[in-house]
Design a protein around this motif. Structure first.
Motif, PDB file in Angstrom:
ATOM      1  N   LEU A 162       0.957   6.805  -6.731  1.00 26.84           N
ATOM      2  CA  LEU A 162      -0.258   7.539  -7.087  1.00 26.84           C
ATOM      3  C   LEU A 162      -0.177   9.001  -6.647  1.00 26.84           C
TER       4      LEU A 162
ATOM      5  N   ARG B  89       0.130  12.481  -8.784  1.00 27.17           N
ATOM      6  CA  ARG B  89      -0.884  13.530  -8.676  1.00 27.17           C
ATOM      7  C   ARG B  89      -0.225  14.895  -8.451  1.00 27.17           C
TER       8      ARG B  89
ATOM      9  N   MET C 277      -4.768   2.969   3.981  1.00 28.08           N
ATOM     10  CA  MET C 277      -4.019   3.317   2.761  1.00 28.08           C
ATOM     11  C   MET C 277      -4.681   2.706   1.518  1.00 28.08           C
ATOM     12  N   GLU C 278      -5.175   1.470   1.654  1.00 23.07           N
ATOM     13  CA  GLU C 278      -5.852   0.827   0.515  1.00 23.07           C
ATOM     14  C   GLU C 278      -7.122   1.592   0.133  1.00 23.07           C
TER      15      GLU C 278
ATOM     16  N   ALA D  60       0.843  -1.215   0.000  1.00 18.95           N
ATOM     17  CA  ALA D  60       0.000   0.000   0.000  1.00 18.95           C
ATOM     18  C   ALA D  60       0.868   1.250   0.000  1.00 18.95           C
TER      19      ALA D  60
ATOM     20  N   ARG E 225       2.325   1.744  -3.488  1.00 18.54           N
ATOM     21  CA  ARG E 225       1.276   2.134  -4.438  1.00 18.54           C
ATOM     22  C   ARG E 225       0.867   3.588  -4.223  1.00 18.54           C
ATOM     23  N   LEU E 226       0.720   3.947  -2.945  1.00 20.41           N
ATOM     24  CA  LEU E 226       0.312   5.308  -2.599  1.00 20.41           C
ATOM     25  C   LEU E 226       1.368   6.320  -3.021  1.00 20.41           C
TER      26      LEU E 226
ATOM     27  N   LEU F 271      -8.230   7.491  -4.793  1.00 23.04           N
ATOM     28  CA  LEU F 271      -7.409   8.176  -5.798  1.00 23.04           C
ATOM     29  C   LEU F 271      -7.663   7.605  -7.191  1.00 23.04           C
TER      30      LEU F 271
ATOM     31  N   ARG G 191      -7.549   4.788   0.557  1.00 22.97           N
ATOM     32  CA  ARG G 191      -7.090   6.019  -0.102  1.00 22.97           C
ATOM     33  C   ARG G 191      -6.686   5.723  -1.551  1.00 22.97           C
ATOM     34  N   ILE G 192      -6.049   4.566  -1.763  1.00 21.55           N
ATOM     35  CA  ILE G 192      -5.659   4.176  -3.123  1.00 21.55           C
ATOM     36  C   ILE G 192      -6.902   4.042  -4.003  1.00 21.55           C
TER      37      ILE G 192
END
Lengths: 45, 259
Positions: A39, A43, B244-245, A32, A35-36, B251, B247-248
């Motif tokens: 992303l 952005r 967090m997942e 996570a 990935r965050l 997004l 939020r992913i």
């Protein structure tokens, strides 16, 4: 030590199950975060 | 109903829930969890290691049970945490239903598998103790059966929260199940008093002095406290990942809407 055939599996189960949860949580956190980062980095650009 | 993206939008919290909603901000929660997690894990591992080594190698054998009593040092903390975990699950569910706290439903979803894991430890280690002591891995005793029901309640919650296309409907159904299942907790606690059971009554109570030899009580308290910290650390790690997942997903949804 008596009853070793029962004591050892009991301790093994008590260690193994939380260890499996810890491994799974650590993998999820790492995935996570990565990935965050991708992303949110994308952005902000 | 909270959508995926709604979670990150600033909405006014209901009156009376403002203190709780301070932690609804995912960034604030993740910062707090990131600070608490290493301490909870470290303290939990240290206490559990001391307690297990103490229980396994130093604490005396029981005059009746022999060394099989050492299974108690893993069985009893797991049993306490199975019930305490379910109480935490029900509390998170109540907060989610009443105050619509955006992290409470996620907390319930992440507590349930950990609680089920500790209930499984309790059932398996209890069976391994039961075979040499009672001559059977399993008996349909009131205490054993009510803990098995607790395990099924956890599994039911896990299945129900994942059974709907809309996660919010799953969270709500799971929360209702969790609250209904609370009725099982006093049954577990008092089963050994209400019915004539093979399972022994509690050796440690909040109101009376323990009926256990201190040389056995101390390692038990260490393993119980250590396991509690480990339980909290596991839930915090899973909940941080879930935040967090979420939020992913938000997004990705925002990005899909923008294209």
């Amino acid at each position: 030590m008596t009853h070793l055939a029962y004591i050892l599996p009991a301790y093994a189960v008590a260690l193994l199950i939380p260890a499996l949860f810890a491994g799974d949580a650590w993998r999820r956190l790492r995935r996570a975060r990565a990935r965050l980062l991708v992303l949110e980095g994308g952005r902000r650009r | 109903m909270l959508g995926v993206v709604d979670v990150f939008s600033p909405t006014a919290p209901p009156r009376g829930a403002r203190g709780l909603h301070r932690f609804a901000n995912p960034g604030r929660f993740l910062r707090l969890a990131g600070r608490v997690l290493p301490w909870a894990s470290g303290i939990g591992l240290l206490l559990a290691a001391i307690g297990l080594a103490w229980g396994l190698f130093v604490a005396p054998a029981d005059w009746q049970q022999g060394d099989a009593v050492r299974i108690m040092y893993v069985h009893v903390p797991a049993a306490w945490l199975a019930s305490a975990g379910y109480m935490a699950l029900a509390s998170a569910s109540a907060v989610a239903l009443v105050w619509r706290h955006p992290l409470a439903d996620l907390a319930a979803v992440e507590i349930a598998p950990v609680g089920a894991g500790f209930t499984a430890i309790c059932l398996i280690t209890g069976s391994l103790w039961g075979k040499p002591m009672w001559g059977a891995f399993w008996v349909w005793d009131a205490r054993l059966t009510s803990v098995l029901v607790l395990f099924f309640l956890y599994l039911g919650h896990i299945a129900l929260t994942r059974a709907f296309d809309s996660p919010e409907r799953g969270y709500r159904a799971g929360a209702i199940l969790a609250l209904v299942g609370v009725v099982n907790l006093p049954i577990i606690k008092f089963s050994v008093d209400w019915w004539n059971t093979l399972h022994q009554p509690a050796s440690i109570t909040l109101t009376g002095a323990p009926t256990m030899y201190l040389g056995m009580l101390w390692p038990l308290l260490f393993t119980a406290l250590g396991a509690s910290f480990i339980f909290v650390a596991l839930v915090l790690a899973r909940l941080s990942a879930a935040v967090m997942e979420r939020r992913i997903r938000a997004l990705l949804a925002a990005r899909a809407e923008g294209t």
